[in-house]
Motif scaffolding. Structure first.
Motif, mmCIF file in Angstrom:
data_model
loop_
_atom_site.group_PDB
_atom_site.id
_atom_site.type_symbol
_atom_site.label_atom_id
_atom_site.label_comp_id
_atom_site.label_asym_id
_atom_site.label_seq_id
_atom_site.Cartn_x
_atom_site.Cartn_y
_atom_site.Cartn_z
ATOM 1 N N PRO A 253 2.065 -2.321 -6.501
ATOM 2 C CA PRO A 253 2.033 -1.166 -5.578
ATOM 3 C C PRO A 253 2.935 -0.016 -6.003
ATOM 4 O O PRO A 253 2.582 1.155 -5.818
ATOM 5 C CB PRO A 253 2.488 -1.778 -4.256
ATOM 6 N N LYS A 256 1.115 1.941 -8.757
ATOM 7 C CA LYS A 256 -0.075 2.612 -8.212
ATOM 8 C C LYS A 256 0.319 3.785 -7.316
ATOM 9 O O LYS A 256 -0.357 4.813 -7.280
ATOM 10 C CB LYS A 256 -0.928 1.605 -7.438
ATOM 11 N N THR A 257 1.446 3.627 -6.607
ATOM 12 C CA THR A 257 1.881 4.679 -5.698
ATOM 13 C C THR A 257 2.418 5.891 -6.442
ATOM 14 O O THR A 257 1.996 7.024 -6.195
ATOM 15 C CB THR A 257 2.959 4.144 -4.732
ATOM 16 N N GLU A 263 -7.520 2.662 -5.532
ATOM 17 C CA GLU A 263 -7.318 1.231 -5.300
ATOM 18 C C GLU A 263 -7.750 0.372 -6.475
ATOM 19 O O GLU A 263 -7.163 -0.676 -6.734
ATOM 20 C CB GLU A 263 -8.057 0.788 -4.031
ATOM 21 N N SER A 320 -5.808 -7.237 1.333
ATOM 22 C CA SER A 320 -5.287 -6.159 0.486
ATOM 23 C C SER A 320 -4.652 -6.734 -0.769
ATOM 24 O O SER A 320 -3.891 -7.705 -0.718
ATOM 25 C CB SER A 320 -4.249 -5.327 1.240
ATOM 26 N N THR A 322 -3.496 -4.168 -2.963
ATOM 27 C CA THR A 322 -2.948 -2.908 -3.463
ATOM 28 C C THR A 322 -1.713 -2.458 -2.680
ATOM 29 O O THR A 322 -0.781 -1.906 -3.259
ATOM 30 C CB THR A 322 -3.998 -1.783 -3.371
ATOM 31 N N LYS A 323 -1.680 -2.713 -1.398
ATOM 32 C CA LYS A 323 -0.598 -2.222 -0.542
ATOM 33 C C LYS A 323 0.465 -3.293 -0.345
ATOM 34 O O LYS A 323 0.171 -4.476 -0.191
ATOM 35 C CB LYS A 323 -1.158 -1.805 0.816
ATOM 36 N N GLN A 331 0.717 5.963 -0.430
ATOM 37 C CA GLN A 331 -0.498 5.315 0.038
ATOM 38 C C GLN A 331 -0.383 3.798 0.092
ATOM 39 O O GLN A 331 -0.956 3.146 0.958
ATOM 40 C CB GLN A 331 -1.664 5.700 -0.874
ATOM 41 N N TYR A 332 0.393 3.229 -0.826
ATOM 42 C CA TYR A 332 0.464 1.775 -0.918
ATOM 43 C C TYR A 332 1.829 1.214 -0.496
ATOM 44 O O TYR A 332 2.153 0.087 -0.831
ATOM 45 C CB TYR A 332 0.134 1.334 -2.351
ATOM 46 N N TYR A 351 -1.866 -10.537 2.410
ATOM 47 C CA TYR A 351 -1.514 -9.532 1.405
ATOM 48 C C TYR A 351 -1.106 -10.216 0.104
ATOM 49 O O TYR A 351 -0.292 -11.131 0.110
ATOM 50 C CB TYR A 351 -0.360 -8.655 1.904
#
Length: 390
Positions: A253, A256-257, A263, A320, A322-323, A331-332, A351
């Motif tokens: 995450p 990615k953030t 995603e 999820s 991704t988060k 976002q994540y 998660y």
């Protein structure tokens, strides 16, 4: 399958993240460290495994960083909220419950969880179930994780095992201690990700290294250091090893953030470096199996196991991949690490990621079971249940 792309965006955001990171951890530096030494033993009595010796980074740290003046700590709520042995109190584990090391030890029949080396009660017979030397922020290279101020690198962790080795001689006598360590115990090493995330790829601090070393050169240095570290353990009677490769660090995450990815996207460069290292790690372990008599070096394909969870998370009951369940920012929820002011998901077992960097206990259970009972695609030449009985 999650797609990847090289991302040059987010570098300014990444530098800003450093400042936020420092602020967050300075504000929590006074959190209690006592929980790591309480309630980490379970009541399971097994007869299959001698000691579980755990080396590595925050993926398997069981509380060593509680006893360091460091910016890398997890001894604050809601970390450990699902760790039954402590009644849901934080212990210094960077997840909501058990680490992979904890779960593997349970399944192999260890009477207790491996005790953190720096814990005050890491003495006497408590050592016989095993010792955990892992440290959040630690790496193979001594310079890795210096942004956290203090952490235990792999060289220091091996030095600490040397201390434990002498204590085993005192506890059992030299002959019995050697047999207990070489024939009944397992040495687990989970390290390498920080050497990329908090060293070679880290903004600002990595400029000199990346200017003077190509990725191949840096990875070559990593593996030479690891070869020396594993050989030192062998010289102290370690014989049964399991070494995890580096997971898909471009898909966490945090990455990615800060890179503002979709995603189904991951940071290409980070994953590419992980894969380059992983290929050469497998060759190193094959070489050591041939060169060091009586040793068994088992290769754990963590990269593929985690990527499988990320790609097909719904098939495993997750909602999820991704988060972060616990975190803040973007976002994540991937910028600010898990702490008392973090947002917290309602279904923690749904998660894949607990925080911006680490898997949830639910994900750890799936990964651990594959390492214990899986086939040679995920762990070779034998799985951990067979390694124990060799």
């Amino acid at each position: 399958m999650a797609t990847t792309r090289a991302s040059t965006s987010g570098r300014v955001s990444q530098a800003f993240t450093i400042l936020v990171f420092f602020f967050f951890f300075f504000s929590t530096l006074t959190a209690s460290v006592e929980a790591a030494g309480r309630g980490v033993n379970n009541d399971k009595k097994g007869d299959g495994l001698g000691a579980s010796f755990i080396f590595g980074d925050s993926l398997v740290d069981a509380g060593n960083n509680n006893y360091l003046s460091t910016l890398s700590r997890a001894n604050m709520q809601p970390n450990g909220i699902d760790f039954k042995a402590s009644g849901g109190n934080p212990t210094g584990r960077f997840t909501n419950g058990r680490t992979i090391g904890d779960i593997v030890g349970e399944e192999l029949g260890s009477a207790n969880y491996a005790i953190p080396f720096l814990a005050p009660n890491a003495t006497g017979k408590a050592l016989l179930a095993g010792v955990n030397y892992a440290s959040g922020g630690g790496g193979i290279m001594n310079g890795t994780g210096r942004i956290f101020v203090n952490r235990l690198g792999m060289d220091v962790q091996v030095d600490f095992f040397n201390t434990t080795r002498k204590q085993f001689d005192d506890l059992l006598g030299k002959e019995k201690a050697k047999e207990y360590i070489s024939k009944k115990s397992i040495f687990s090493i989970t390290i390498g990700a920080n050497d990329f995330l908090n060293n070679y790829l880290f903004p600002l601090l990595s400029v000199g290294t990346r200017f003077t070393q190509t990725p191949d050169d840096f990875i070559g240095d990593m593996l030479e250091h690891l070869r020396d570290q594993l050989t030192r353990l062998y010289q102290m009677d370690a014989r049964k090893f399991v070494i995890g490769n580096v997971g898909p660090i471009g898909c966490i995450p945090y990455q990615k953030t800060i890179n503002q990815l979709k995603e189904d996207e991951c940071v290409d460069l980070a994953n590419k470096l992980a894969n380059q290292y992983n290929v050469k790690l497998k060759s190193l372990l094959d070489e050591l199996n041939k060169k060091l008599p009586g040793a068994m070096f088992v290769h754990a394909n963590v990269y593929d196991l985690v990527m499988e969870l990320i790609t097909n998370y719904k098939e495993y009951g997750f909602i999820s991949a991704t988060k972060a369940c616990c975190g803040n920012g973007g976002q994540y929820a991937g910028i600010i690490p898990c702490g008392p002011t973090s947002s917290l998901c309602e279904e923690r077992d749904k998660y894949v990621f607990w925080d911006p960097y680490h898997p949830s206990e639910a994900a750890n259970v799936i990964i651990a079971k594959q390492l214990l009972y899986g086939d040679i695609k995920v762990i070779s030449p034998v799985n951990l249940s067979k390694l124990r009985d060799l």
